[in-house]
Design an enzyme around this catalytic site. Structure first.
Site, PDB file in Angstrom:
ATOM      1  N   GLU A 122       0.856  -1.183   0.000  1.00  0.00           N
ATOM      2  CA  GLU A 122       0.000   0.000   0.000  1.00  0.00           C
ATOM      3  C   GLU A 122       0.892   1.232   0.000  1.00  0.00           C
ATOM      4  OE1 GLU A 122      -2.731   0.457   3.289  1.00  0.00           O
ATOM      5  OE2 GLU A 122      -3.686   2.164   2.345  1.00  0.00           O
ATOM      6  N   GLY A 262       3.344   2.398  10.696  1.00  0.00           N
ATOM      7  CA  GLY A 262       3.051   1.593  11.879  1.00  0.00           C
ATOM      8  C   GLY A 262       2.851   0.119  11.567  1.00  0.00           C
ATOM      9  N   ALA A 263       1.950  -0.162  10.642  1.00  0.00           N
ATOM     10  CA  ALA A 263       1.622  -1.546  10.350  1.00  0.00           C
ATOM     11  C   ALA A 263       0.761  -1.592   9.101  1.00  0.00           C
ATOM     12  CB  ALA A 263       0.868  -2.176  11.518  1.00  0.00           C
ATOM     13  N   MET A 264       0.527  -2.813   8.610  1.00  0.00           N
ATOM     14  CA  MET A 264      -0.205  -2.963   7.351  1.00  0.00           C
ATOM     15  C   MET A 264      -1.112  -4.178   7.396  1.00  0.00           C
ATOM     16  SD  MET A 264      -0.790  -1.775   4.379  1.00  0.00           S
ATOM     17  CE  MET A 264      -2.040  -2.544   3.373  1.00  0.00           C
ATOM     18  N   GLU A 265      -2.345  -3.974   6.921  1.00  0.00           N
ATOM     19  CA  GLU A 265      -3.422  -4.954   7.078  1.00  0.00           C
ATOM     20  C   GLU A 265      -3.507  -6.004   5.977  1.00  0.00           C
ATOM     21  OE1 GLU A 265      -3.872  -1.618   6.344  1.00  0.00           O
ATOM     22  OE2 GLU A 265      -5.457  -1.358   4.862  1.00  0.00           O
ATOM     23  N   ASN A 266      -2.403  -6.370   5.299  1.00  0.00           N
ATOM     24  CA  ASN A 266      -2.444  -7.390   4.235  1.00  0.00           C
ATOM     25  C   ASN A 266      -3.331  -8.555   4.655  1.00  0.00           C
ATOM     26  OD1 ASN A 266      -0.091  -5.921   3.178  1.00  0.00           O
ATOM     27  ND2 ASN A 266       0.908  -6.865   4.939  1.00  0.00           N
ATOM     28  N   HIS A 298      -6.521  -2.224  15.188  1.00  0.00           N
ATOM     29  CA  HIS A 298      -6.752  -1.457  13.957  1.00  0.00           C
ATOM     30  C   HIS A 298      -6.536  -2.335  12.720  1.00  0.00           C
ATOM     31  CE1 HIS A 298      -6.550   2.289  11.439  1.00  0.00           C
ATOM     32  NE2 HIS A 298      -5.749   1.521  10.711  1.00  0.00           N
ATOM     33  N   GLU A 299      -5.391  -2.982  12.665  1.00  0.00           N
ATOM     34  CA  GLU A 299      -5.083  -3.785  11.473  1.00  0.00           C
ATOM     35  C   GLU A 299      -6.049  -4.967  11.374  1.00  0.00           C
ATOM     36  OE1 GLU A 299      -3.249  -2.218   9.573  1.00  0.00           O
ATOM     37  OE2 GLU A 299      -2.328  -0.882  11.041  1.00  0.00           O
TER      38      GLU A 299
HETATM   39  N1  ARG Z   1      -3.074   0.882   5.805  1.00  0.00           N
HETATM   40  C1  ARG Z   1      -2.046   1.065   6.803  1.00  0.00           C
HETATM   41  C2  ARG Z   1      -2.784   1.353   8.096  1.00  0.00           C
HETATM   42  O1  ARG Z   1      -3.311   2.351   8.346  1.00  0.00           O
HETATM   43  C3  ARG Z   1      -1.087   2.152   6.519  1.00  0.00           C
HETATM   44  C4  ARG Z   1      -0.442   2.098   5.188  1.00  0.00           C
HETATM   45  C5  ARG Z   1       0.349   3.321   4.957  1.00  0.00           C
HETATM   46  N2  ARG Z   1       0.871   3.312   3.641  1.00  0.00           N
HETATM   47  C6  ARG Z   1       1.588   4.320   3.135  1.00  0.00           C
HETATM   48  N3  ARG Z   1       1.999   4.234   1.929  1.00  0.00           N
HETATM   49  N4  ARG Z   1       1.860   5.375   3.833  1.00  0.00           N
HETATM   50  O2  ARG Z   1      -2.974   0.568   8.890  1.00  0.00           O
HETATM   51 ZN    ZN Z   2      -5.353   1.703   8.751  1.00  0.00          ZN
END
Ligand code: ARG
Ligand code: ZN
Length: 876
Positions: A122, A262-266, A298-299
């Site tokens: 993302e 912080g983190a990513m919701e894959n 959150h994730e």
């Molecule tokens: N979706 C992620 C979250 O909020 C954050 C991803 C941020 N990506 C970026 N390219 N800044 O949990």
């Molecule tokens: Zn998010």
């Protein structure tokens, strides 16, 4: 280039399935992508297919399993255009690319972190792996095969459910993963390496078992227990509160040490910055635990709000982020103390989002154009986005809000949706219109309510005049009136709440006034005695209120408001007024004399045994330097603010000495550390008391033994910060810093605290310290956490140090941004946003800040990320 919302158009082709094979190698990873495409109905046979790429290198291309003719495609690092495609509706492409994860310093796409392969896709990272229709409205079913040397990467993970695994010979092995849920490419993930796992399980309420796995570096398993506990609580909570169940047989979290955010919701495979996974009492503070709980949740919550229902395009980012932040806020409020959580949310919103909204980077919650999407993962999209959802819940009421959300989940499951789709569900479920409310997504800037009140005792009427306005923001000179849900209360002289049913001039439901027009003349009848008015209870709307409310009324609210958050808000407002007055006094070179009632009000809250300790701590935690600067708005002199604030704090400390002593003496570290909110509240109160006492009776030499005997990181880091900030360069402070470094030198996440504490030592001298720390072996410009801890906290969290009148720190930051930009544009652009309020500085500093920004801007080879922030910050 400028991407515009109004230009949205679906793709000419759809991708049904994606079969990826990764042959992993640090310098030469071969990616084979077989994609089955279908012409969208209406797409002519001669329309070319244009796939996105970013720094890619095409090795081979097959169309329907036949090597493609050179004439029918054109590959550049940033695109693959294919003409003369088969005329059949469905056809396949096989695309082979070669990438170098070890050289990927941008940390977007596939990269290596501490010897572990991981991905971040993302928003537009997937196109750094293979050519693809890399946009969120292209949903496909992914199957991923990972091949790697078994020694180097015994563990091979991707999204979905595990499939076949086996040996390949020559010490290589493979694993296949299949994700049955169609998803956009930004949710793709791959992890390969040698990691340890913590395993647990969860049974969903419909009885499906889910294996839960958290992957961390070997030896750190014990530090993942809290995250696992938070995950299980989040899973149950989402079932109970929102009826959302998990939908795969395995849910995995991987902690990596190099991560841009912080983190990513894959899907099924969340990847985390290890800072938001790892915790134990020796190394993590109470704030770290609270962050871990919130971000794990959150994730996880994104699985429904983001993954099952994703975004049509990146303009809709708030559709998933605002809603998911709202969900994680509610989760934390339920897990902890709701009013204390609300205070923290409002503090954060005002500290980050309000300045963004009032400066050159202001943009609507749903932006309408961008040149670099990475720069829109902002406090406005996330935090204000969450407040907008909260307002929707306030306006509709809990049952109606739930009905709308349920309809959203059922109607749009599997869709790439828009804000319009979202709002329509609440309209349809409740037969209401949200046309005016939708302006919250379109208009930037913090609205202002100007309020005046008059009480007519003879007529027993209270008259309220309310006017709304919103400041001009970039590209939006004029604003239309918005629907502002204003919670309110009337408190009588004895502190009782006055019932108010007789209200004219505005719609009211419960304790919510619906401000919709530019001006409302409100008459409240049958009010016997002059009431004290409480506005924007529980911060029901993210606005500024201009209301000339007397200090006595505010004191009354600070004592009697029935809403705990609002009691704090009243006291905080009084404190802010006192601090503003003190800043004026410093600038006029007169004495600082804070209102006696204010000082005693603060001390009374400190002593109020009916309040939970966390609340008492919040009451004595006065607005910070940045809060004062924001309130002043322009011609800021950070040194004057610093001096004024210290002057007030000194007086509070002297006046409340006995009370602070009592709190400090009464604090007994109750045996074993537990991270729960109640214990954390006690520690917060204790640290607040020590901070005040350090101004009067607790010199550096007395703090040193407290530091040394601390048996958890919250107290240890808290006392270290007091020592370093209140007594900079004293032997005691330097000794404590050195002992801390020695003890934690092998633990980078703890060293980050050490860097941050030093970067935020007030005053001129800190720049030299920051430069010296950059040279130490604890710092690395390659690691985003180190950069944020040292440079980010210096530029965004040290008003006197960073805004040195001679501009030396601005010049330093400019040089650093240029250097960092060449490696990691996303982090460079983020750090640079700390200059967004430069125009509110006094003229001398303002000019120095401008010079530094221009120096960045004159660099010929800036990334689009930094170019965008620089241009907008300078107002170009
Ligand atoms: N979706 C992620 C979250 O909020 C954050 C991803 C941020 N990506 C970026 N390219 N800044 O949990
Ligand atoms: Zn998010």
């Amino acid at each position: 280039q400028d991407v515009r919302l109004e230009d949205y158009r679906p793709t000419d082709f759809e991708i049904e399935t994606v079969d990826l094979t990764f042959r992993l190698d640090p310098a030469q990873t071969r990616v084979t992508s077989r994609i089955a495409l279908r012409r969208r109905s209406g797409t002519k046979a001669d329309v070319p297919l244009v796939l996105d790429g970013d720094e890619l290198n095409l090795v081979a291309l097959k169309i329907n399993d036949v090597a493609a003719d050179n004439e029918c495609f054109a590959a550049t690092p940033s695109s693959l255009e294919i003409r003369d495609l088969p005329e059949t509706e469905v056809f396949t492409l096989e695309i082979v690319t070669e990438i170098a994860p070890a050289e990927n310093t941008k940390l977007m796409g596939l990269y290596r972190s501490n010897g572990v392969y991981c991905t971040q896709c993302e928003a537009e990272g997937f196109r750094r792996i293979t050519y693809f229709l890399d946009r969120p409205d292209v949903l496909a079913v992914f199957t991923t095969c990972i091949e790697a040397p078994t020694n180097d990467a015994p563990l091979l993970l991707s999204n979905g459910n595990p499939g076949e695994t086996g040996e390949l010979g020559d010490g290589w092995h493979f694993a296949v993963w299949h994700d049955p849920h169609p998803k956009p490419s930004y949710l793709f993930a791959l992890v390969a390496g040698d990691l340890a796992v913590v395993r647990d399980w969860f049974v969903t309420r419909s009885g499906k078992p889910v294996v839960l796995e958290i992957y961390v570096e070997h030896g750190k398993q014990i530090r993942a227990n809290y995250a696992m506990d938070a995950l299980k609580r989040a899973m149950s909570w989402d079932e109970e509160r929102f009826g959302r169940e998990y939908d795969l047989s395995v849910f995995m979290i991987v902690a990596v040490s190099d991560f841009n955010m912080g983190a990513m919701e894959n899907k099924g495979l969340n990847i985390f910055n290890d800072k938001y996974v790892l915790a134990d009492s020796d190394t993590a503070t109470d704030a770290d635990y609270a962050n871990i709980e919130a971000i794990i949740a959150h994730e996880y919550f994104h699985n429904w709000t983001g993954n099952r229902i994703t975004c049509r395009d990146w303009f809709q980012l708030c559709l998933k982020e605002g809603l998911t932040v709202y969900r994680d806020h509610e989760f934390s409020a339920d897990m902890r103390s709701r009013p204390v959580k609300r205070i923290a949310e409002v503090r954060l919103l005002k500290a980050h989002q309000f300045p963004e909204d009032s400066g050159p980077l202001a943009h609507p919650v749903r932006p309408e154009h961008y040149s670099e999407i990475n720069n829109f993962y902002t406090a406005t999209v996330y935090e204000k986005g969450s407040e907008v959802v909260r307002m929707l819940a306030t306006i509709l009421g809990p049952t109606e809000f739930k009905a709308g959300l349920d309809l959203y989940f059922s109607r749009h499951d599997g869709d790439a949706a828009t804000i319009e789709d979202f709002l329509k569900c609440f309209e349809d479920a409740n037969q209401v219109k949200l046309t005016q409310f939708a302006l919250w997504y379109r208009q930037a800037g913090t609205p202002v309510l100007t309020v005046s009140a008059r009480f007519d005792g003879r007529a027993r009427k209270l008259m309220l005049d309310i006017e709304q306005s919103a400041p001009a923001t970039p590209g939006q000179p004029k604003k239309r009136p918005m629907h502002i849900p204003l919670r309110f209360g009337l408190i009588d002289a004895d502190g009782a709440e006055i019932k108010t049913s007789d209200i004219e001039g505005i719609d009211v439901t419960g304790d919510v006034m619906h401000v919709k027009r530019r001006a409302h003349k409100i008459v409240i009848s049958k009010v016997r005695k002059r009431p004290v008015i409480s506005l924007n209870r529980s911060f029901s709307a993210p606005i500024n209120i201009h209301f000339e409310q007397g200090t006595e009324d505010l004191f009354h609210l600070a004592r009697f408001e029935t809403d705990a958050y609002s009691r704090w808000q009243a006291l905080n407002e009084l404190a802010l007024r006192g601090l503003i007055a003190a800043t004026g006094a410093v600038r006029d070179d007169t004495d600082i004399v804070p209102d006696e009632a204010l000082v005693s009000g603060i001390i009374a809250s400190l002593e109020d045994g009916t309040l939970e300790p966390a609340m008492r701590a919040q009451a004595v935690l006065l607005p910070g330097e940045a809060d004062i600067a924001r309130e002043l708005g322009n011609n800021i002199d950070p040194d004057a603010i610093f001096e004024a604030r210290n002057g007030v704090l000194d007086i509070v400390a002297m006046t409340g000495a006995d009370a602070f002593d009592k709190v400090a003496d009464g604090f007994t570290p109750s045996g074993r550390y537990t991270p729960d909110a109640e214990s954390a509240g006690k520690r917060a109160l204790y640290l607040a008391a020590l901070d005040y006492l350090s101004r009067i009776s607790l010199p550096a030499d007395a703090l040193l033994p407290i530091f040394r005997s601390a048996d958890n990181m919250t107290i240890m880091a808290g006392v270290l910060a007091i020592l370093a900030h209140r007594f900079p360069e004293t032997a005691a402070a330097e000794t404590a810093l050195a002992e801390f470094e020695l003890r934690f030198r092998e633990n980078p996440l703890v060293i980050d605290k050490w860097l941050q504490i030093q970067a935020t030592i007030p005053g001129q001298a800190t720049l030299a310290r920051v430069k010296q720390l950059m040279g130490s072996n604890h710092f690395s410009i390659e690691n985003p956490n180190r950069v944020r801890a040292l440079i980010g906290s210096f530029s965004a969290g040290n008003p006197t140090g960073f805004n040195r009148a001679d501009g030396a720190a601005f010049a330093f930051l400019a040089g650093l941004i240029i250097e960092l930009d060449a490696r990691n544009p996303q982090v460079a652009a983020r750090i640079l946003t700390s200059m967004r309020s430069w125009k509110s500085l006094e003229p001398v500093r303002q000019e120095k800040a401008r010079t530094a920004l221009v120096a960045i801007s004159e660099q010929p080879s800036l990334s689009p990320d930094v170019r965008d922030i620089t241009d907008r910050t300078l107002g170009q």
